[in-house]
Enzyme design. Structure first.
Site, short mmCIF file in Angstrom:
data_model
loop_
_atom_site.label_atom_id
_atom_site.label_comp_id
_atom_site.label_asym_id
_atom_site.label_seq_id
_atom_site.Cartn_x
_atom_site.Cartn_y
_atom_site.Cartn_z
N SER A 117 0.89 -1.16 0.00
CA SER A 117 0.00 0.00 0.00
C SER A 117 0.92 1.20 0.00
O SER A 117 2.10 1.09 0.35
CB SER A 117 -0.87 0.00 1.26
OG SER A 117 -1.45 1.27 1.50
N TYR A 130 -2.12 -1.26 10.45
CA TYR A 130 -2.06 -1.38 8.99
C TYR A 130 -0.73 -0.83 8.47
O TYR A 130 -0.04 -1.49 7.68
CB TYR A 130 -3.23 -0.61 8.37
CG TYR A 130 -3.40 -0.83 6.89
CD1 TYR A 130 -4.16 -1.89 6.41
CD2 TYR A 130 -2.84 0.05 5.97
CE1 TYR A 130 -4.33 -2.10 5.05
CE2 TYR A 130 -3.00 -0.15 4.61
CZ TYR A 130 -3.75 -1.22 4.15
OH TYR A 130 -3.91 -1.41 2.81
#
Length: 235
Positions: A117, A130
């Site tokens: 990401s 995350y």
């Protein structure tokens, strides 16, 4: 399922691994096989690789794409949720890579694509687990790339910004609650605030890049953390 569709379009045999509660019809409609597993379990990860070998006789490509999100500030972030997210998005890619490695090494060819990401490179408030998992995934990618080069194994990470996916859709409501904003404002003022291209990324765009990184055309690409961020990190 966009990645599955892209790989199937090339003629690849694909095993989709998802939670036991998931419905296999989506995978089967694309001509892929389905295996139910909770990838927070190391044993389940190893079983998934064994199932691919059993079905197809080999394992050439591994796409580590499983992910979840939970938005909360550090003070209120539940420890059990932290552990689940790290297990799924960092430990599982390691165990899957470890299990797939001997088969790729024996074949002298392998492609591993880790779905990172843009949060593998930058941070945002409310995403401690995350961001930590994705940063760690870049380290795993680079280390595995160095170890795999002599065996014909390439390992790369793809780092997209916000993709039009269920995970992002679920984040919008969480971000709205965290910041006291309406959902449209979350998309425009948070998700796309730093982007040069003011739109969400389509799943098919991500899938096409995965297919490239998994191809012979990308044989010279390894250890890369491939930005696909609408210009978010160009500043």
């Amino acid at each position: 399922m966009a990645v599955v569709e892209a790989l199937r379009a090339r003629g690849d045999d694909v095993l989709v691994v998802d939670l036991p509660a998931a419905e296999p019809e989506g995978a089967e409609a694309l001509g892929a096989a389905f295996f139910a597993a909770d990838l927070t379990s190391g044993e389940a990860c190893r079983d998934a690789v064994a199932e691919a070998i059993r079905r197809f006789g080999r394992l050439d490509i591994l796409v580590n794409n499983a992910g979840i999100q939970h938005v909360a500030d550090i003070e209120s972030f539940p420890e059990d949720r932290w552990r689940t997210m790290i297990d799924l998005m960092l430990t599982a890619p390691f165990v899957l890579t470890q299990a797939a490695w001997p088969h790729m090494r024996a074949a002298g060819w392998g492609r591993i694509v880790n779905m990172a990401s843009i949060h593998a490179k930058v941070a945002s408030p409310g995403k401690a687990a995350y961001v930590s998992a994705k940063h760690g995934l870049i380290g795993l990618t680079r280390t595995a790339a160095l170890e795999g080069g002599e065996h014909g194994i390439t390992v790369n990470a793809l780092c997209p910004a916000y993709v039009r996916s269920r995970l992002v859709e679920n984040q919008v409501a969480d971000q709205a609650k965290l910041h006291g904003m309406d959902e449209d404002a979350v998309i425009s003022d948070i998700m796309l605030a730093g982007a040069a291209i003011k739109r969400l990324i389509e799943p098919a765009e991500v899938a096409a890049t995965v297919a490239y990184l998994a191809s012979d055309a990308a044989a010279a690409v390894t250890g890369a953390a491939w930005d696909m961020d609408l210009g978010w990190t160009a500043r």
